[in-house]
Design a protein around this motif. Sequence first.
Motif, PDB file in Angstrom:
ATOM      1  N   VAL A  44       0.842  -0.953   0.155  1.00  0.00           N
ATOM      2  CA  VAL A  44      -0.046  -0.117   0.006  1.00  0.00           C
ATOM      3  C   VAL A  44       0.696   1.005  -0.135  1.00  0.00           C
ATOM      4  N   LEU A  45       0.433   2.132  -0.871  1.00  0.00           N
ATOM      5  CA  LEU A  45       1.158   3.392  -0.968  1.00  0.00           C
ATOM      6  C   LEU A  45       0.216   4.671  -0.481  1.00  0.00           C
ATOM      7  N   VAL A  46       0.533   5.311   0.534  1.00  0.00           N
ATOM      8  CA  VAL A  46      -0.426   6.343   0.966  1.00  0.00           C
ATOM      9  C   VAL A  46       0.437   7.712   0.734  1.00  0.00           C
ATOM     10  N   LEU A  47      -0.263   8.546  -0.019  1.00  0.00           N
ATOM     11  CA  LEU A  47       0.243   9.876  -0.254  1.00  0.00           C
ATOM     12  C   LEU A  47      -0.253  11.054   0.535  1.00  0.00           C
ATOM     13  N   GLY A  48       0.581  11.507   1.464  1.00  0.00           N
ATOM     14  CA  GLY A  48      -0.104  12.513   2.363  1.00  0.00           C
ATOM     15  C   GLY A  48       0.057  11.618   3.944  1.00  0.00           C
ATOM     16  N   ALA A  49       0.936  12.352   4.479  1.00  0.00           N
ATOM     17  CA  ALA A  49       0.943  12.002   6.086  1.00  0.00           C
ATOM     18  C   ALA A  49       0.472  12.724   7.111  1.00  0.00           C
ATOM     19  N   GLY A  50      -0.914  13.308   6.510  1.00  0.00           N
ATOM     20  CA  GLY A  50      -1.627  14.028   7.562  1.00  0.00           C
ATOM     21  C   GLY A  50      -2.179  13.188   8.303  1.00  0.00           C
ATOM     22  N   PRO A  51      -3.291  13.339   9.164  1.00  0.00           N
ATOM     23  CA  PRO A  51      -4.157  12.631  10.092  1.00  0.00           C
ATOM     24  C   PRO A  51      -4.638  11.395   9.132  1.00  0.00           C
ATOM     25  N   VAL A  52      -5.617  11.800   8.200  1.00  0.00           N
ATOM     26  CA  VAL A  52      -6.258  10.760   7.549  1.00  0.00           C
ATOM     27  C   VAL A  52      -5.373   9.848   6.689  1.00  0.00           C
ATOM     28  N   GLY A  53      -4.126  10.420   6.020  1.00  0.00           N
ATOM     29  CA  GLY A  53      -3.301   9.456   5.656  1.00  0.00           C
ATOM     30  C   GLY A  53      -2.541   8.691   6.376  1.00  0.00           C
ATOM     31  N   LEU A  54      -2.107   8.969   7.639  1.00  0.00           N
ATOM     32  CA  LEU A  54      -1.450   8.208   8.744  1.00  0.00           C
ATOM     33  C   LEU A  54      -2.607   7.189   9.229  1.00  0.00           C
ATOM     34  N   LEU A  55      -3.751   7.483   9.209  1.00  0.00           N
ATOM     35  CA  LEU A  55      -4.608   6.645   9.763  1.00  0.00           C
ATOM     36  C   LEU A  55      -4.994   5.547   8.934  1.00  0.00           C
ATOM     37  N   SER A  56      -4.948   5.914   7.362  1.00  0.00           N
ATOM     38  CA  SER A  56      -5.114   4.949   6.751  1.00  0.00           C
ATOM     39  C   SER A  56      -3.924   4.138   6.695  1.00  0.00           C
ATOM     40  N   ALA A  57      -2.877   4.481   6.885  1.00  0.00           N
ATOM     41  CA  ALA A  57      -1.489   3.644   6.746  1.00  0.00           C
ATOM     42  C   ALA A  57      -1.860   2.420   8.010  1.00  0.00           C
ATOM     43  N   ALA A  58      -2.023   3.112   9.068  1.00  0.00           N
ATOM     44  CA  ALA A  58      -2.296   2.302  10.356  1.00  0.00           C
ATOM     45  C   ALA A  58      -3.625   1.323  10.278  1.00  0.00           C
ATOM     46  N   ALA A  59      -4.554   1.704   9.710  1.00  0.00           N
ATOM     47  CA  ALA A  59      -5.637   0.660   9.473  1.00  0.00           C
ATOM     48  C   ALA A  59      -5.378  -0.281   8.464  1.00  0.00           C
ATOM     49  N   ALA A  60      -4.673  -0.006   7.341  1.00  0.00           N
ATOM     50  CA  ALA A  60      -4.084  -0.727   6.344  1.00  0.00           C
ATOM     51  C   ALA A  60      -3.239  -2.006   7.027  1.00  0.00           C
ATOM     52  N   ARG A  61      -2.401  -1.625   8.034  1.00  0.00           N
ATOM     53  CA  ARG A  61      -1.739  -2.867   8.716  1.00  0.00           C
ATOM     54  C   ARG A  61      -2.829  -3.768   9.215  1.00  0.00           C
ATOM     55  N   GLU A  62      -3.876  -3.233   9.826  1.00  0.00           N
ATOM     56  CA  GLU A  62      -5.035  -3.929  10.402  1.00  0.00           C
ATOM     57  C   GLU A  62      -5.885  -4.892   9.509  1.00  0.00           C
ATOM     58  N   PHE A  63      -5.801  -4.203   8.398  1.00  0.00           N
ATOM     59  CA  PHE A  63      -6.431  -5.168   7.101  1.00  0.00           C
ATOM     60  C   PHE A  63      -5.385  -6.221   6.423  1.00  0.00           C
ATOM     61  N   GLY A  64      -4.432  -6.256   7.116  1.00  0.00           N
ATOM     62  CA  GLY A  64      -3.397  -7.206   6.671  1.00  0.00           C
ATOM     63  C   GLY A  64      -2.372  -7.058   5.452  1.00  0.00           C
ATOM     64  N   ALA A  65      -2.088  -5.707   5.466  1.00  0.00           N
ATOM     65  CA  ALA A  65      -1.123  -5.266   4.223  1.00  0.00           C
ATOM     66  C   ALA A  65       0.101  -5.650   4.360  1.00  0.00           C
ATOM     67  N   GLY A  66       0.878  -6.004   3.205  1.00  0.00           N
ATOM     68  CA  GLY A  66       2.164  -6.327   3.391  1.00  0.00           C
ATOM     69  C   GLY A  66       3.008  -5.111   3.799  1.00  0.00           C
TER      70      GLY A  66
END
Length: 363
Positions: A180-202
Amino acid sequence: MATETNKACLLYGPGDARFEEIPIPSLENNPRDVLVRIAYTGVCGSDVHFWAHGGINEMVRPGHPVTLGHEASGVVASVGSAVTKVRVGDRVAIEPGYPCRHCSFCLAGKYNLCPDMTFAAVPGPGDVVHGTLATFFRLPGDFCYKLPDHIGLDEGVMLEPLAVAVHGLRLAKLKPGQDVLVLGAGPVGLLSAAAAREFGAGRIIAVDLNEDRLTFAAGELGISIYKFDTAKSVEENAEDLAAQHNLPEGVDVVVEATGVVSCIQTGIALARRGGSYVQVGLGKKIVDFPMVVMSEKELTVRGSFRYGFGDFTLASSLASRDKIPLRSFISNIFPFRQAPDAWEAARRGQGIKVLIQVDGSQN
């Protein structure tokens, strides 16, 4: 409630915020609604845009100020006669927009697309819908989410942007093991990255210009990072990122959380053939989009708007199981009377998430 007052921060126009009292919303003739005493309200990018420009699609009209805020938590102060989900004294996070429940979109389970959505802090051409930067806020009881005892009211504010992140990932149909690539490390971007890990992302890679936010992503979330170089072209940044992270074929899922044209183009460039791209961030209405590359890669491109059925519930579940470090996202908390300072801090990109403490008696 007879002796209570409803103190609010009203925006009259760009840079013009005033603290006044407004009527307490009534539960009369609204048996399914509840009144929440707001404890904290988060500062969103839309709030900053309102503060700087007076609105987004709809502008604040002369003589019709609007109370800002939609990311909020608080304590249930009173309930309508038909409310069963929550009761007085419950600590809750709120979903700040509720639909008509009757249109084709609502009946299809896509209530976030309801054309008659009532959403907090919207000036609109008709009646003003006030937001959560006030002592009291009224909403349907089923749009309140009880917080576990170990989740603070300040952390509860984070459920709203987390639900935005969850919605985008669900649209991407992220599968376990995908990059997963997340463009933007604001709150929503960072939360997307954190949630992606719980979704099982590599692998999860966050891209931004702000070094402090990238440091947070690497340190607090333990994900890979890339600092976008504005001196280089989109193609050069894409090539550098792919080389640094050994991604010769790109990534399976791209979450674009900025709305910035260069980031949009970078995301399309780095998406794997047959991959998914989700546009979560909002920017200019019309942008220069790499249509040919999208078609040649046969990408699935989705728009993402707020949150829909089940997103808040999943966000609440992730929070209650301590899967995402919500408190670490909170950088600054400003007193109610310093709301403009909070908007300015967010405007300057200071920290990750800025909160405003509306009622100091709630904790």
